[in-house]
Motif scaffolding. Sequence first.
Motif, PDB file in Angstrom:
ATOM      1  N   LEU A   1       0.836  -1.202   0.000  1.00  0.00           N
ATOM      2  CA  LEU A   1       0.000   0.000   0.000  1.00  0.00           C
ATOM      3  C   LEU A   1       0.871   1.252   0.000  1.00  0.00           C
ATOM      4  O   LEU A   1       0.617   2.197  -0.751  1.00  0.00           O
ATOM      5  N   TYR A   2       1.902   1.247   0.838  1.00  0.00           N
ATOM      6  CA  TYR A   2       2.809   2.392   0.909  1.00  0.00           C
ATOM      7  C   TYR A   2       3.504   2.612  -0.438  1.00  0.00           C
ATOM      8  O   TYR A   2       3.531   3.722  -0.967  1.00  0.00           O
ATOM      9  N   THR A   3       4.052   1.528  -0.997  1.00  0.00           N
ATOM     10  CA  THR A   3       4.765   1.626  -2.280  1.00  0.00           C
ATOM     11  C   THR A   3       3.818   2.073  -3.382  1.00  0.00           C
ATOM     12  O   THR A   3       4.157   2.941  -4.190  1.00  0.00           O
ATOM     13  N   GLY A   4       2.624   1.475  -3.417  1.00  0.00           N
ATOM     14  CA  GLY A   4       1.642   1.849  -4.437  1.00  0.00           C
ATOM     15  C   GLY A   4       1.245   3.304  -4.341  1.00  0.00           C
ATOM     16  O   GLY A   4       1.208   4.017  -5.347  1.00  0.00           O
ATOM     17  N   ARG A   5       0.965   3.766  -3.122  1.00  0.00           N
ATOM     18  CA  ARG A   5       0.605   5.177  -2.926  1.00  0.00           C
ATOM     19  C   ARG A   5       1.744   6.103  -3.332  1.00  0.00           C
ATOM     20  O   ARG A   5       1.524   7.139  -3.961  1.00  0.00           O
ATOM     21  N   ARG A   6       2.971   5.720  -2.945  1.00  0.00           N
ATOM     22  CA  ARG A   6       4.132   6.549  -3.276  1.00  0.00           C
ATOM     23  C   ARG A   6       4.308   6.657  -4.794  1.00  0.00           C
ATOM     24  O   ARG A   6       4.542   7.742  -5.329  1.00  0.00           O
ATOM     25  N   ARG A   7       4.174   5.528  -5.486  1.00  0.00           N
ATOM     26  CA  ARG A   7       4.313   5.559  -6.952  1.00  0.00           C
ATOM     27  C   ARG A   7       3.192   6.355  -7.601  1.00  0.00           C
ATOM     28  O   ARG A   7       3.426   7.088  -8.557  1.00  0.00           O
ATOM     29  N   LEU A   8       1.978   6.213  -7.067  1.00  0.00           N
ATOM     30  CA  LEU A   8       0.867   7.005  -7.596  1.00  0.00           C
ATOM     31  C   LEU A   8       1.129   8.495  -7.409  1.00  0.00           C
ATOM     32  O   LEU A   8       0.955   9.291  -8.321  1.00  0.00           O
ATOM     33  N   ARG A   9       1.564   8.861  -6.200  1.00  0.00           N
ATOM     34  CA  ARG A   9       1.842  10.270  -5.915  1.00  0.00           C
ATOM     35  C   ARG A   9       2.909  10.813  -6.868  1.00  0.00           C
ATOM     36  O   ARG A   9       2.728  11.873  -7.471  1.00  0.00           O
ATOM     37  N   THR A  10       3.980  10.058  -7.054  1.00  0.00           N
ATOM     38  CA  THR A  10       5.060  10.491  -7.953  1.00  0.00           C
ATOM     39  C   THR A  10       4.548  10.685  -9.372  1.00  0.00           C
ATOM     40  O   THR A  10       4.841  11.687 -10.026  1.00  0.00           O
ATOM     41  N   ASN A  11       3.753   9.722  -9.843  1.00  0.00           N
ATOM     42  CA  ASN A  11       3.234   9.805 -11.208  1.00  0.00           C
ATOM     43  C   ASN A  11       2.206  10.919 -11.366  1.00  0.00           C
ATOM     44  O   ASN A  11       2.137  11.560 -12.414  1.00  0.00           O
ATOM     45  N   LEU A  12       1.412  11.164 -10.325  1.00  0.00           N
ATOM     46  CA  LEU A  12       0.369  12.186 -10.417  1.00  0.00           C
ATOM     47  C   LEU A  12       0.923  13.604 -10.321  1.00  0.00           C
ATOM     48  O   LEU A  12       0.324  14.534 -10.833  1.00  0.00           O
ATOM     49  N   ILE A  13       2.068  13.745  -9.679  1.00  0.00           N
ATOM     50  CA  ILE A  13       2.685  15.070  -9.582  1.00  0.00           C
ATOM     51  C   ILE A  13       2.980  15.628 -10.970  1.00  0.00           C
ATOM     52  O   ILE A  13       2.920  16.830 -11.194  1.00  0.00           O
ATOM     53  N   ASN A  14       3.240  14.746 -11.926  1.00  0.00           N
ATOM     54  CA  ASN A  14       3.540  15.178 -13.298  1.00  0.00           C
ATOM     55  C   ASN A  14       2.327  15.747 -14.025  1.00  0.00           C
ATOM     56  O   ASN A  14       2.467  16.371 -15.064  1.00  0.00           O
ATOM     57  N   HIS A  15       1.131  15.522 -13.511  1.00  0.00           N
ATOM     58  CA  HIS A  15      -0.079  16.055 -14.136  1.00  0.00           C
ATOM     59  C   HIS A  15      -0.406  17.381 -13.467  1.00  0.00           C
ATOM     60  O   HIS A  15      -0.882  17.416 -12.343  1.00  0.00           O
ATOM     61  N   GLU A  16      -0.182  18.478 -14.180  1.00  0.00           N
ATOM     62  CA  GLU A  16      -0.303  19.803 -13.576  1.00  0.00           C
ATOM     63  C   GLU A  16      -1.713  20.165 -13.129  1.00  0.00           C
ATOM     64  O   GLU A  16      -1.899  20.950 -12.211  1.00  0.00           O
TER      65      GLU A  16
END
Length: 195
Positions: free
Chosen positions: A172-187
């Motif tokens: 869950l932690y890893t998944g959330r972290r990867r989602l957050r990283t990927n979503l930051i790229n969407h302005e």
Amino acid sequence: MHLWREVKILQEIDLVVNVQRGDMKAFEELFELYKQQALRTVYLMTRDKNISEDIVQEAFVVCHTSIKGLENPEYFKTWFYRILTRTTWRYMKQERRLIPVEEIYERLEEKYEQTSLEKLEEKESAQLIYKEILKLQPKLQTTLILYYYNEFSIKEIAEIMKCFEGTVKSRLYTGRRRLRTNLINHEDFIIPREV
């Protein structure tokens, strides 16, 4: 509320025990009880309605042939979801067949009415999160889908996926972290606190 839930659990246990005794009517009731949630779970992983129906049907066939070996009927739900997720993973490994994300959005748009800007923004955010979940490895993807879309507890997910609770928390932690990283790229995307 707790009393109602306890009664429901006892009814499910009775159904499982009756299925173990060979009662086909009880199996049909169990099937009806779990069919929709199972279809939803598999669809979120495969993105294909027909394939999802096949996988759910196969999982119920395995369930029916193996249910006599289930020692504790109160664990039916996690036992069944273990069968369901393993069947889905096997399919995903064999087929690697994906529906384009655009097609998923078209299907979702048919279900939503764009009545307000707020609803539209919520829908776009949900679609973007789902799109990013689809990019994750199957075990991370499954963990997030079971936790957020099906509201299973960490303990239940650990039982379904046959791993430690700490492993589920880590996924869950890893998944959330990867989602957050990927979503930051969407302005245009505003990251909710829980992601």
